[in-house]
Design a protein around this motif. Structure first.
Motif, PDB file in Angstrom:
ATOM      1  N   CYS A 275      22.353  64.831  47.598  1.00 48.31           N
ATOM      2  CA  CYS A 275      20.975  65.318  47.639  1.00 48.31           C
ATOM      3  C   CYS A 275      20.020  64.141  47.725  1.00 48.31           C
ATOM      4  O   CYS A 275      19.855  63.389  46.748  1.00 48.31           O
ATOM      5  CB  CYS A 275      20.664  66.144  46.395  1.00 48.31           C
ATOM      6  N   GLY A 276      19.395  63.962  48.871  1.00 50.86           N
ATOM      7  CA  GLY A 276      18.540  62.798  49.087  1.00 50.86           C
ATOM      8  C   GLY A 276      17.101  63.149  49.370  1.00 50.86           C
ATOM      9  O   GLY A 276      16.725  64.322  49.467  1.00 50.86           O
ATOM     10  N   GLY A 277      16.305  62.106  49.532  1.00 46.95           N
ATOM     11  CA  GLY A 277      14.880  62.298  49.793  1.00 46.95           C
ATOM     12  C   GLY A 277      14.587  62.737  51.203  1.00 46.95           C
ATOM     13  O   GLY A 277      13.509  63.258  51.487  1.00 46.95           O
ATOM     14  N   SER A 278      15.533  62.530  52.129  1.00 47.73           N
ATOM     15  CA  SER A 278      15.333  62.916  53.529  1.00 47.73           C
ATOM     16  C   SER A 278      16.139  64.146  53.923  1.00 47.73           C
ATOM     17  O   SER A 278      15.701  64.944  54.742  1.00 47.73           O
ATOM     18  CB  SER A 278      15.697  61.761  54.463  1.00 47.73           C
ATOM     19  N   LYS A 279      17.343  64.291  53.348  1.00 51.25           N
ATOM     20  CA  LYS A 279      18.178  65.428  53.713  1.00 51.25           C
ATOM     21  C   LYS A 279      19.191  65.715  52.604  1.00 51.25           C
ATOM     22  O   LYS A 279      19.376  64.918  51.677  1.00 51.25           O
ATOM     23  CB  LYS A 279      18.909  65.169  55.029  1.00 51.25           C
ATOM     24  N   THR A 280      19.853  66.860  52.755  1.00 48.97           N
ATOM     25  CA  THR A 280      20.927  67.275  51.856  1.00 48.97           C
ATOM     26  C   THR A 280      22.204  67.404  52.673  1.00 48.97           C
ATOM     27  O   THR A 280      22.192  68.027  53.735  1.00 48.97           O
ATOM     28  CB  THR A 280      20.596  68.622  51.197  1.00 48.97           C
ATOM     29  N   SER A 281      23.296  66.802  52.203  1.00 48.09           N
ATOM     30  CA  SER A 281      24.582  66.883  52.904  1.00 48.09           C
ATOM     31  C   SER A 281      25.612  67.521  51.980  1.00 48.09           C
ATOM     32  O   SER A 281      25.809  67.056  50.855  1.00 48.09           O
ATOM     33  CB  SER A 281      25.069  65.498  53.327  1.00 48.09           C
ATOM     34  N   ALA A 282      26.244  68.575  52.462  1.00 48.26           N
ATOM     35  CA  ALA A 282      27.280  69.267  51.686  1.00 48.26           C
ATOM     36  C   ALA A 282      28.599  69.194  52.436  1.00 48.26           C
ATOM     37  O   ALA A 282      28.653  69.434  53.646  1.00 48.26           O
ATOM     38  CB  ALA A 282      26.895  70.722  51.454  1.00 48.26           C
ATOM     39  N   VAL A 283      29.675  68.834  51.717  1.00 47.40           N
ATOM     40  CA  VAL A 283      31.019  68.767  52.300  1.00 47.40           C
ATOM     41  C   VAL A 283      31.968  69.549  51.398  1.00 47.40           C
ATOM     42  O   VAL A 283      31.916  69.436  50.165  1.00 47.40           O
ATOM     43  CB  VAL A 283      31.505  67.312  52.451  1.00 47.40           C
ATOM     44  N   ILE A 284      32.841  70.325  52.026  1.00 43.87           N
ATOM     45  CA  ILE A 284      33.841  71.117  51.297  1.00 43.87           C
ATOM     46  C   ILE A 284      35.219  70.743  51.819  1.00 43.87           C
ATOM     47  O   ILE A 284      35.444  70.720  53.039  1.00 43.87           O
ATOM     48  CB  ILE A 284      33.610  72.628  51.501  1.00 43.87           C
ATOM     49  N   CYS A 285      36.138  70.411  50.914  1.00 44.39           N
ATOM     50  CA  CYS A 285      37.521  70.165  51.340  1.00 44.39           C
ATOM     51  C   CYS A 285      38.455  71.114  50.618  1.00 44.39           C
ATOM     52  O   CYS A 285      38.125  71.665  49.560  1.00 44.39           O
ATOM     53  CB  CYS A 285      37.930  68.704  51.141  1.00 44.39           C
ATOM     54  N   ASP A 286      39.638  71.316  51.209  1.00 42.23           N
ATOM     55  CA  ASP A 286      40.609  72.235  50.622  1.00 42.23           C
ATOM     56  C   ASP A 286      41.572  71.484  49.710  1.00 42.23           C
ATOM     57  O   ASP A 286      41.416  70.276  49.465  1.00 42.23           O
ATOM     58  CB  ASP A 286      41.365  72.998  51.720  1.00 42.23           C
ATOM     59  N   ALA A 287      42.577  72.185  49.217  1.00 43.15           N
ATOM     60  CA  ALA A 287      43.515  71.607  48.254  1.00 43.15           C
ATOM     61  C   ALA A 287      44.371  70.503  48.859  1.00 43.15           C
ATOM     62  O   ALA A 287      45.010  69.741  48.126  1.00 43.15           O
ATOM     63  CB  ALA A 287      44.415  72.699  47.684  1.00 43.15           C
ATOM     64  N   PHE A 288      44.377  70.398  50.195  1.00 39.35           N
ATOM     65  CA  PHE A 288      45.163  69.360  50.865  1.00 39.35           C
ATOM     66  C   PHE A 288      44.305  68.162  51.254  1.00 39.35           C
ATOM     67  O   PHE A 288      44.794  67.214  51.868  1.00 39.35           O
ATOM     68  CB  PHE A 288      45.851  69.934  52.103  1.00 39.35           C
ATOM     69  N   GLY A 289      43.014  68.211  50.920  1.00 38.77           N
ATOM     70  CA  GLY A 289      42.112  67.110  51.236  1.00 38.77           C
ATOM     71  C   GLY A 289      41.479  67.191  52.606  1.00 38.77           C
ATOM     72  O   GLY A 289      40.798  66.260  53.032  1.00 38.77           O
ATOM     73  N   ASN A 290      41.685  68.318  53.315  1.00 36.50           N
ATOM     74  CA  ASN A 290      41.082  68.493  54.640  1.00 36.50           C
ATOM     75  C   ASN A 290      39.645  68.970  54.511  1.00 36.50           C
ATOM     76  O   ASN A 290      39.354  69.897  53.738  1.00 36.50           O
ATOM     77  CB  ASN A 290      41.868  69.521  55.460  1.00 36.50           C
ATOM     78  N   ILE A 291      38.740  68.339  55.236  1.00 38.52           N
ATOM     79  CA  ILE A 291      37.355  68.809  55.249  1.00 38.52           C
ATOM     80  C   ILE A 291      37.278  70.060  56.110  1.00 38.52           C
ATOM     81  O   ILE A 291      37.592  70.032  57.304  1.00 38.52           O
ATOM     82  CB  ILE A 291      36.401  67.728  55.792  1.00 38.52           C
ATOM     83  N   ILE A 292      36.898  71.179  55.493  1.00 42.49           N
ATOM     84  CA  ILE A 292      36.862  72.445  56.224  1.00 42.49           C
ATOM     85  C   ILE A 292      35.443  73.014  56.312  1.00 42.49           C
ATOM     86  O   ILE A 292      35.224  74.023  56.992  1.00 42.49           O
ATOM     87  CB  ILE A 292      37.793  73.489  55.565  1.00 42.49           C
ATOM     88  N   GLY A 293      34.497  72.370  55.642  1.00 40.77           N
ATOM     89  CA  GLY A 293      33.121  72.833  55.703  1.00 40.77           C
ATOM     90  C   GLY A 293      32.153  71.680  55.583  1.00 40.77           C
ATOM     91  O   GLY A 293      32.389  70.744  54.802  1.00 40.77           O
TER      92      GLY A 293
END
Length: 359
Positions: free
Chosen positions: A9-27
């Protein structure tokens, strides 16, 4: 499936990352500003709701066209979540958003719902280097903050020292806002100096660039452009012909930093280079508060030679500016064992959560 969420959560933008149980970024998704020091709790939660809901779109099967509602359905529940929030500098601020975040995400308060300052996300590279036990994180984006850490035997990070993060009115030394402000200050100072000389100031690249940006003929008009009041919420903005006057005063100045870098490194403008050297020194001053040999009365200092320095943020993302800061530190005897730039804090944080809490 178990999902692991990290939100930067920053002053210019918000970045959200979701990974699964295997460490793969899926969102993954981006949203608007979410510096909690500038927002109400309701506005902050609204930004998080939209950004995380967008990140969950690709976590469904098939992928959702619409933003996923929160709390997420049972098949998309979060095993753990970590929020690194710009402006979260006091226990009272963190406490104010803990319950709303817990309710929004469906993650009970406790170790699996972590809310820290965004500088904490940057400390992850300490685990990549077995020969250091300390990290100094340096965020240099719109604003700035410096935090030092020690890795404890259990793998947890202990915060040792913190400098800055005071926001654009009181601080943010070395960040985008201070670069923009210093550029205007140096142009006006040059104008003052030449007021008692026979010749006008040289029309360098920085001076010309700012005059074009604000659509002014005389640099003294910068005072009017900088101090004009923030636009009212009802102001209708023409995005095709937007004026800096349609920006908040903070953004009006922080948006100038790209112009300074272009003038400095493409046009080699001496005044622009002077601005960046001043701001790099200011940021180095902040770092030096947490770095040094441990001595009586200062047990939380860390030695640069035993630490990794981790940079993050749009301004320090430019290698030439990082080198200015590192050269300033080296001139004072502080040479770090390792130097890292983390360009995706949310992804690093999500991966770290998965390793810590994987079932």
């Amino acid at each position: 499936m178990s999902l692991y969420l990290c939100v930067d959560c920053g002053g210019s933008k918000t970045s959200a990352v979701i990974c699964d149980a295997f460490g793969n970024i899926i969102g993954r998704a981006s949203g608007g500003p979410s510096n909690i020091a500038y927002l109400t709790v309701a506005s902050f939660i609204e930004t998080i709701q939209m950004t995380v809901g967008d990140a969950l779109k690709t976590c469904t099967s098939p992928a959702s066209v619409d933003t996923v509602g929160l709390p997420p359905p049972a098949e998309l529940e979060f095993a753990a979540a970590w929020f690194g929030i710009s402006g979260a500098d006091s226990p009272s601020i963190i406490e104010a958003i803990m319950n709303p975040l817990s309710s929004l995400l469906g993650v009970p308060r406790g170790p699996r719902l972590s809310v820290t300052n965004d500088a904490h996300l940057l400390a992850a590279p300490i685990r990549m280097h077995m020969d250091v036990s300390y990290a100094v994180t340096v965020i240099g984006g719109t604003g700035s903050i410096v935090v030092s850490f020690k890795e404890k035997e259990d793998g947890e990070l202990q915060e040792l020292g913190r400098v800055g993060g005071w926001g654009w009115i009181l601080g943010d030394e070395g960040g985008g806002y201070s670069i923009g402000k210093e550029a205007v200050r140096q142009i006006l100072a040059e104008q003052d100096q030449h007021s008692v000389m026979e010749s006008p100031p040289p029309e360098g690249a920085l001076r010309a660039s700012l005059r074009r940006h604000f659509n002014i003929k005389d640099v003294m008009e910068l005072l009017t452009e900088v101090y004009v009041l923030d636009p009212t919420p009802s102001t209708v903005i023409d995005t095709n012909h937007g004026s800096p006057r349609y920006m908040s005063r903070e953004k009006r100045l922080s948006s100038l930093s790209p112009l300074v870098f272009i003038a400095a490194f493409e046009d080699r403008d001496p005044l622009a280079l002077k601005v960046l050297h001043i701001c790099a020194k200011d940021l180095a001053d902040q770092i030096c508060i947490v770095v040094g040999d441990v001595k009586e009365g200062f047990p939380r200092l860390v030695k640069a030679s035993e630490s990794v320095i981790c940079f993050g943020g749009s301004v320090v993302g430019l290698e030439v500016y990082r080198e200015m800061v590192l050269n300033e530190l080296a001139a004072r005897g502080h040479v770090f064992k390792h130097v890292e730039f983390v360009d995706d804090c949310a992804a690093v944080g999500a991966a770290g959560l998965r390793l810590k809490y994987k079932e």
